[in-house]
Design a protein around this motif. Structure first.
Motif, PDB file in Angstrom:
ATOM      1  N   UNK A  52      30.397  -0.859  12.613  1.00  0.00           N
ATOM      2  CA  UNK A  52      29.200  -1.832  12.652  1.00  0.00           C
ATOM      3  C   UNK A  52      29.734  -3.456  12.388  1.00  0.00           C
ATOM      4  N   UNK A  53      29.078  -4.038  13.201  1.00  0.00           N
ATOM      5  CA  UNK A  53      29.324  -5.616  12.977  1.00  0.00           C
ATOM      6  C   UNK A  53      27.789  -6.272  12.245  1.00  0.00           C
ATOM      7  N   UNK A  54      27.488  -7.315  12.595  1.00  0.00           N
ATOM      8  CA  UNK A  54      26.121  -7.920  12.071  1.00  0.00           C
ATOM      9  C   UNK A  54      25.129  -7.707  13.333  1.00  0.00           C
ATOM     10  N   UNK A  55      24.065  -8.109  12.538  1.00  0.00           N
ATOM     11  CA  UNK A  55      22.730  -7.854  13.151  1.00  0.00           C
ATOM     12  C   UNK A  55      21.723  -9.028  13.166  1.00  0.00           C
ATOM     13  N   UNK A  56      21.164  -9.427  14.132  1.00  0.00           N
ATOM     14  CA  UNK A  56      20.257 -10.462  14.204  1.00  0.00           C
ATOM     15  C   UNK A  56      18.962  -9.960  14.786  1.00  0.00           C
ATOM     16  N   UNK A  57      17.639 -10.069  13.927  1.00  0.00           N
ATOM     17  CA  UNK A  57      16.731  -9.508  14.402  1.00  0.00           C
ATOM     18  C   UNK A  57      15.829 -10.563  14.511  1.00  0.00           C
ATOM     19  N   UNK A  58      15.043 -10.604  15.849  1.00  0.00           N
ATOM     20  CA  UNK A  58      14.151 -11.536  15.983  1.00  0.00           C
ATOM     21  C   UNK A  58      12.658 -11.109  16.112  1.00  0.00           C
ATOM     22  N   UNK A  59      11.921 -11.656  15.055  1.00  0.00           N
ATOM     23  CA  UNK A  59      10.454 -11.435  15.068  1.00  0.00           C
ATOM     24  C   UNK A  59      10.363 -10.011  14.658  1.00  0.00           C
ATOM     25  N   UNK A  60      11.025  -9.284  13.668  1.00  0.00           N
ATOM     26  CA  UNK A  60      10.870  -7.842  13.282  1.00  0.00           C
ATOM     27  C   UNK A  60       9.693  -7.622  12.252  1.00  0.00           C
ATOM     28  N   UNK A  61       8.850  -6.877  12.413  1.00  0.00           N
ATOM     29  CA  UNK A  61       7.702  -6.418  11.519  1.00  0.00           C
ATOM     30  C   UNK A  61       8.298  -5.553  10.321  1.00  0.00           C
ATOM     31  N   UNK A  62       9.072  -6.169   9.573  1.00  0.00           N
ATOM     32  CA  UNK A  62       9.882  -5.495   8.599  1.00  0.00           C
ATOM     33  C   UNK A  62       9.031  -5.136   7.510  1.00  0.00           C
ATOM     34  N   UNK A  63       7.842  -5.545   7.362  1.00  0.00           N
ATOM     35  CA  UNK A  63       6.801  -5.184   6.126  1.00  0.00           C
ATOM     36  C   UNK A  63       5.616  -4.606   7.001  1.00  0.00           C
ATOM     37  N   UNK A  64       5.625  -4.691   8.356  1.00  0.00           N
ATOM     38  CA  UNK A  64       4.605  -3.790   9.108  1.00  0.00           C
ATOM     39  C   UNK A  64       3.858  -5.101   9.622  1.00  0.00           C
ATOM     40  N   UNK A  65       2.606  -4.461  10.447  1.00  0.00           N
ATOM     41  CA  UNK A  65       1.613  -5.697  11.256  1.00  0.00           C
ATOM     42  C   UNK A  65       0.500  -5.653  10.806  1.00  0.00           C
ATOM     43  N   UNK A  66      -0.313  -6.720  10.378  1.00  0.00           N
ATOM     44  CA  UNK A  66      -1.531  -6.736  10.234  1.00  0.00           C
ATOM     45  C   UNK A  66      -2.349  -6.481  11.435  1.00  0.00           C
ATOM     46  N   UNK A  67      -1.950  -6.843  12.634  1.00  0.00           N
ATOM     47  CA  UNK A  67      -2.614  -6.252  13.745  1.00  0.00           C
ATOM     48  C   UNK A  67      -2.765  -4.745  13.893  1.00  0.00           C
ATOM     49  N   UNK A  68      -1.803  -4.072  13.494  1.00  0.00           N
ATOM     50  CA  UNK A  68      -1.935  -2.518  13.628  1.00  0.00           C
ATOM     51  C   UNK A  68      -3.033  -2.231  12.598  1.00  0.00           C
ATOM     52  N   UNK A  69      -2.881  -2.830  11.477  1.00  0.00           N
ATOM     53  CA  UNK A  69      -3.714  -2.539  10.429  1.00  0.00           C
ATOM     54  C   UNK A  69      -5.348  -2.739  10.856  1.00  0.00           C
ATOM     55  N   UNK A  70      -5.537  -3.724  11.641  1.00  0.00           N
ATOM     56  CA  UNK A  70      -6.706  -4.165  12.148  1.00  0.00           C
ATOM     57  C   UNK A  70      -7.435  -3.191  13.301  1.00  0.00           C
ATOM     58  N   UNK A  71      -6.155  -2.705  14.528  1.00  0.00           N
ATOM     59  CA  UNK A  71      -6.632  -2.334  15.433  1.00  0.00           C
ATOM     60  C   UNK A  71      -5.972  -1.160  15.878  1.00  0.00           C
ATOM     61  N   UNK A  72      -5.143  -0.563  15.130  1.00  0.00           N
ATOM     62  CA  UNK A  72      -4.422   0.674  15.368  1.00  0.00           C
ATOM     63  C   UNK A  72      -5.165   1.837  15.621  1.00  0.00           C
ATOM     64  N   UNK A  73      -6.322   1.846  15.014  1.00  0.00           N
ATOM     65  CA  UNK A  73      -7.100   3.219  15.114  1.00  0.00           C
ATOM     66  C   UNK A  73      -7.841   3.129  16.661  1.00  0.00           C
TER      67      UNK A  73
END
Length: 235
Positions: free
Chosen positions: A108-129
């Motif tokens: 394993x080398x290095x990783x770049x994450x673009x726009x990751x929801x590492x703490x979750x997404x508030x959009x899913x909180x509101x609309x996920x159901x």
């Protein structure tokens, strides 16, 4: 005679294999969305593989297993295997690192994450159901909320070198209303951060199009080479 044989053997020696970059797209996207990044890394001298996965049809654990199985052997045999992910692709990689470490490349080398929801997404909180959200985003998308039981919150620190690029511009005002603080239209800057990451950079890009931005691409290449972003901000 010996010198001639030595020179001949050096000339015939196999060239050193290049590092490989595995690209993982986000939810409801395809490998084609990572095509511009893939060209950038090839031009920079890397082998590349952009993996397509059925993001809306399987659970997040199923998708993580699927993605790991799709990494070709020639890439796994490279001196170093780096990852560049967009959005949910980063959560799949975190799941593999936390729950499927034997499925990751050994080098394993290095990783770049673009726009990751590492703490979750508030959009899913509101609309996920909602039925619309579930049909549009599948079981993996519905598991990206900010609750303590969500996958982003369960997976812990990422055990490899990690740089995160967050967007702070939005072209989706409806979604941004649901998100606290600066955001990229889908994920807040704060949500992209992860304990133990090596570097973090906030750039004026949107979630949907950040993969095509020249500065994002330049910084991603820089991180793979140096383990940090060039002149990264402190966001």
């Amino acid at each position: 005679m010996f010198l001639s044989a030595l020179i001949a053997s050096l000339c015939l020696a196999s060239p050193v294999a290049a590092d490989c970059v595995v690209l993982l797209h986000g939810l409801a996207r395809s490998a084609a969305s990572m095509g511009s990044l893939e060209k950038t890394f090839r031009k920079a001298g890397y082998q590349t593989v952009a993996i397509d996965y059925p993001s809306r049809r399987k659970t997040l654990p199923e998708l993580a297993r699927f993605v790991m199985a799709e990494i070709p052997q020639n890439c796994r045999a490279a001196p170093n295997v780096h990852f560049v992910t967009h959005s949910m692709g980063g959560i799949l990689l975190r799941y593999a690192a936390a729950r499927l470490p034997d499925h990751l490349p050994r080098n394993m080398g290095r990783t770049v994450m673009l726009g990751p929801p590492n703490q979750g997404s508030e959009i899913v909180d509101h609309l996920g159901a909602s039925l619309w959200f579930q049909r549009s985003n599948g079981p993996a998308g519905g598991a990206l909320d900010t609750g303590a039981a969500s996958w982003p919150k369960q997976l812990g620190a990422y055990p490899h070198a990690l740089g995160v690029i967050a967007g702070n511009q939005s072209i989706e005002p409806y979604w941004s209303v649901l998100i606290a603080g600066p955001d990229d239209g889908k994920v807040s800057v704060a949500s992209t951060k992860l304990d133990g990451m090596d570097d973090h950079s906030g750039l004026p890009v949107t979630h949907t199009f950040m993969m095509y931005n020249p500065e994002v691409k330049r910084q991603a290449v820089y991180f793979l080479r140096h383990g940090r972003f060039e002149s990264a901000d402190a966001s």
